[in-house]
Design a protein around this motif. Structure first.
Motif, mmCIF file in Angstrom:
data_model
loop_
_atom_site.group_PDB
_atom_site.id
_atom_site.type_symbol
_atom_site.label_atom_id
_atom_site.label_comp_id
_atom_site.label_asym_id
_atom_site.label_seq_id
_atom_site.Cartn_x
_atom_site.Cartn_y
_atom_site.Cartn_z
ATOM 1 N N GLU A 16 -5.297 -6.781 -6.678
ATOM 2 C CA GLU A 16 -5.514 -7.607 -5.488
ATOM 3 C C GLU A 16 -4.374 -7.457 -4.479
ATOM 4 O OE1 GLU A 16 -8.290 -9.455 -4.954
ATOM 5 O OE2 GLU A 16 -9.030 -8.539 -6.818
ATOM 6 N N ARG A 17 -3.238 -6.902 -4.939
ATOM 7 C CA ARG A 17 -2.058 -6.857 -4.066
ATOM 8 C C ARG A 17 -1.415 -5.485 -3.945
ATOM 9 N NH1 ARG A 17 2.252 -9.331 -5.758
ATOM 10 N NH2 ARG A 17 1.644 -9.545 -7.943
ATOM 11 N N HIS A 18 -1.772 -4.547 -4.803
ATOM 12 C CA HIS A 18 -1.109 -3.245 -4.814
ATOM 13 C C HIS A 18 -2.164 -2.143 -4.917
ATOM 14 C CE1 HIS A 18 1.762 -5.895 -7.307
ATOM 15 N NE2 HIS A 18 2.158 -5.948 -6.054
ATOM 16 N N THR A 19 -2.005 -1.122 -4.101
ATOM 17 C CA THR A 19 -2.892 0.033 -4.225
ATOM 18 C C THR A 19 -2.186 1.276 -3.705
ATOM 19 O OG1 THR A 19 -5.173 0.787 -3.850
ATOM 20 C CG2 THR A 19 -4.015 -0.085 -1.944
ATOM 21 N N VAL A 20 -2.789 2.425 -3.974
ATOM 22 C CA VAL A 20 -2.264 3.696 -3.481
ATOM 23 C C VAL A 20 -3.423 4.484 -2.903
ATOM 24 C CG1 VAL A 20 -2.492 4.775 -5.772
ATOM 25 C CG2 VAL A 20 -0.967 5.802 -4.070
ATOM 26 N N ILE A 21 -3.172 5.169 -1.793
ATOM 27 C CA ILE A 21 -4.183 6.013 -1.170
ATOM 28 C C ILE A 21 -3.597 7.390 -0.914
ATOM 29 C CG2 ILE A 21 -5.449 4.111 -0.101
ATOM 30 C CD1 ILE A 21 -4.082 4.719 2.529
ATOM 31 N N GLN A 22 -4.459 8.380 -0.917
ATOM 32 C CA GLN A 22 -4.046 9.730 -0.556
ATOM 33 C C GLN A 22 -4.334 9.911 0.923
ATOM 34 O OE1 GLN A 22 -5.580 12.798 -3.063
ATOM 35 N NE2 GLN A 22 -4.457 14.432 -2.043
ATOM 36 N N GLY A 23 -3.306 10.229 1.685
ATOM 37 C CA GLY A 23 -3.481 10.348 3.122
ATOM 38 C C GLY A 23 -2.430 11.248 3.735
ATOM 39 N N ASP A 24 -2.641 11.579 4.995
ATOM 40 C CA ASP A 24 -1.776 12.497 5.738
ATOM 41 C C ASP A 24 -1.060 11.720 6.829
ATOM 42 O OD1 ASP A 24 -0.610 14.508 7.255
ATOM 43 O OD2 ASP A 24 -2.347 15.843 7.121
ATOM 44 N N MET A 25 0.258 11.642 6.742
ATOM 45 C CA MET A 25 0.999 10.870 7.736
ATOM 46 C C MET A 25 0.911 11.481 9.129
ATOM 47 S SD MET A 25 5.100 11.564 7.221
ATOM 48 C CE MET A 25 5.456 10.580 8.669
ATOM 49 N N ARG A 26 0.422 12.719 9.232
ATOM 50 C CA ARG A 26 0.284 13.349 10.550
ATOM 51 C C ARG A 26 -0.908 12.819 11.332
ATOM 52 N NH1 ARG A 26 0.323 19.489 8.686
ATOM 53 N NH2 ARG A 26 -1.187 18.523 7.280
ATOM 54 N N VAL A 69 0.865 -1.176 0.000
ATOM 55 C CA VAL A 69 0.000 0.000 0.000
ATOM 56 C C VAL A 69 0.902 1.228 0.000
ATOM 57 C CG1 VAL A 69 -1.679 1.375 1.279
ATOM 58 C CG2 VAL A 69 -1.943 -1.106 1.154
ATOM 59 N N TYR A 70 0.766 2.049 -1.034
ATOM 60 C CA TYR A 70 1.489 3.308 -1.123
ATOM 61 C C TYR A 70 0.619 4.427 -0.556
ATOM 62 C CZ TYR A 70 4.427 0.816 -4.502
ATOM 63 O OH TYR A 70 5.269 -0.086 -5.110
ATOM 64 N N VAL A 71 1.266 5.371 0.107
ATOM 65 C CA VAL A 71 0.557 6.500 0.705
ATOM 66 C C VAL A 71 1.295 7.786 0.361
ATOM 67 C CG1 VAL A 71 -0.299 7.560 2.826
ATOM 68 C CG2 VAL A 71 -0.152 5.057 2.660
ATOM 69 N N ASP A 72 0.572 8.779 -0.127
ATOM 70 C CA ASP A 72 1.162 10.101 -0.316
ATOM 71 C C ASP A 72 0.052 11.135 -0.210
ATOM 72 O OD1 ASP A 72 4.199 10.767 -1.600
ATOM 73 O OD2 ASP A 72 2.774 12.417 -1.568
ATOM 74 N N HIS A 73 0.424 12.354 0.175
ATOM 75 C CA HIS A 73 -0.565 13.435 0.241
ATOM 76 C C HIS A 73 -0.570 14.259 -1.037
ATOM 77 C CE1 HIS A 73 3.007 15.852 1.040
ATOM 78 N NE2 HIS A 73 2.287 16.925 0.775
ATOM 79 N N GLU A 74 0.455 14.100 -1.874
ATOM 80 C CA GLU A 74 0.604 14.875 -3.102
ATOM 81 C C GLU A 74 -0.305 14.291 -4.193
ATOM 82 O OE1 GLU A 74 2.673 17.553 -4.687
ATOM 83 O OE2 GLU A 74 1.222 16.881 -6.154
ATOM 84 N N PRO A 75 -1.274 15.053 -4.703
ATOM 85 C CA PRO A 75 -2.210 14.517 -5.698
ATOM 86 C C PRO A 75 -1.546 13.963 -6.945
ATOM 87 C CG PRO A 75 -3.008 16.624 -4.848
ATOM 88 C CD PRO A 75 -1.623 16.447 -4.315
ATOM 89 N N VAL A 76 -0.460 14.597 -7.398
ATOM 90 C CA VAL A 76 0.231 14.112 -8.591
ATOM 91 C C VAL A 76 0.856 12.741 -8.327
ATOM 92 C CG1 VAL A 76 2.180 14.525 -10.137
ATOM 93 C CG2 VAL A 76 0.650 16.386 -9.544
ATOM 94 N N ALA A 77 1.488 12.595 -7.160
ATOM 95 C CA ALA A 77 2.100 11.310 -6.830
ATOM 96 C C ALA A 77 1.051 10.210 -6.788
ATOM 97 C CB ALA A 77 2.811 11.411 -5.479
ATOM 98 N N VAL A 78 -0.097 10.506 -6.204
ATOM 99 C CA VAL A 78 -1.166 9.505 -6.098
ATOM 100 C C VAL A 78 -1.713 9.172 -7.478
ATOM 101 C CG1 VAL A 78 -3.466 9.054 -5.160
ATOM 102 C CG2 VAL A 78 -1.731 10.179 -3.739
ATOM 103 N N ALA A 79 -1.987 10.190 -8.295
ATOM 104 C CA ALA A 79 -2.561 9.959 -9.617
ATOM 105 C C ALA A 79 -1.632 9.131 -10.496
ATOM 106 C CB ALA A 79 -2.877 11.296 -10.290
#
Length: 291
Positions: free
Chosen positions: A129-139, A106-116
């Motif tokens: 089934e095994r890889h995804t990305v979400i937009q989130g805030d590590m804080r 699971v990849y996580v980033d707050h930057e919209p470009v990185a997520v897109a």
């Protein structure tokens, strides 16, 4: 080198009034997921300090080597926070070479470009089934952990490898209305250490002024001033402070080391060769530790 089509993109929510640290990192690595504002700022810095590019490449190669090492230790679940844009190989691509069909990320980033762009990459070269990305805030560790659980990709009741690669040297400020300028980085990492189950690993890399050559220290001081004024504020930590980010986890040998010195035997066939006069010119300390 040109960037992405600025008339066709950006995704909603992107700030093009300031250069983005994530998009500049992509540009330093030779990617095209960046805008003119990012390239202009990055080119100005590269014109003064061309060593920035090999520093970024060395950090990216550490990511590749630590993923290989951890897969070799039996790790099959990764959470990559601050994963950035898909340049020079993401974690699942490296892991797939060693354990095809087994590793979940699971990849996580707050930057919209990185997520897109990560979503685009995963559609073409991933397994939903095994890889995804979400937009989130590590804080918000607990909220982010709930988001990760909700993906259904990773079983958080089983060990994971938590990757915090080149993210903690960017200041993690409290909420704007808090009135505080404290960097939350160490307390956030402590909470993430609490959230992972025993048998999990924490791997991170972090910029430092500690032990670098004098001319490189001058570079770092000027880089910090430039980023503080125009992009994401920077905070450097010394070797002892970086080591404390691992808490009571057991550090993998050789402990906290320069990126180029951490398990060089884990280099892949396509590893970018980065040459420094001394390892300390890489300016980034790195390590991994087990709970």
């Amino acid at each position: 080198m040109t960037g992405i089509d600025e008339n066709r993109f950006p995704p909603p929510g992107i700030d093009l009034s300031h250069p983005s640290a994530a998009r500049m990192y992509d540009y330093y690595l030779g990617g095209t997921t960046n805008w003119e504002i990012d390239r202009q700022f990055a080119d100005r810095l590269l014109g003064q300090y061309p060593i920035i590019r090999p520093i970024c490449q060395a950090n990216r190669m550490f990511l590749h080597r630590v993923v290989r090492y951890l897969v070799g230790q039996g790790v099959r679940q990764f959470v990559d926070i601050g994963s950035g844009v898909p340049t020079m190989g993401h974690a699942h691509e490296v892991a797939e070479d060693l354990a095809p069909g087994e590793v979940k990320v699971v990849y996580v980033d707050h930057e919209p470009v990185a997520v897109a762009h990560s979503r685009s990459l995963l559609r073409e070269h991933g397994d939903p089934e095994r890889h995804t990305v979400i937009q989130g805030d590590m804080r918000d560790p607990d909220g982010l952990w709930a988001q990760i659980r909700d993906t259904g990709i990773i079983d958080l009741d089983q060990p994971v490898a938590l990757l915090l690669i080149a993210v903690l040297h960017f200041q993690q400020p409290p909420a704007p209305d808090s009135g505080s300028t404290e960097d939350l980085g160490p307390s956030l990492v402590a909470r993430y250490r609490d959230l992972v189950v025993p048998g999990s690993y924490l791997a991170l890399s972090h910029g430092t002024e500690d032990g670098v050559p004098p001319e490189i220290k001058k570079l770092l001081t000027e880089l910090k001033a430039a980023y503080d004024a125009s992009s994401s504020p920077v905070v450097y930590r010394d070797r002892e402070e970086v080591a404390r980010l691992f808490g009571d986890f057991t550090l993998v040998d050789p402990g906290v080391a320069w990126t180029v010195d951490w398990h060089p035997e884990q280099a892949g066939d396509n590893e970018v060769k980065v040459n420094f006069e001394s390892a300390s010119e890489s300016t980034v300390l790195a390590g991994a530790a087990r709970k």
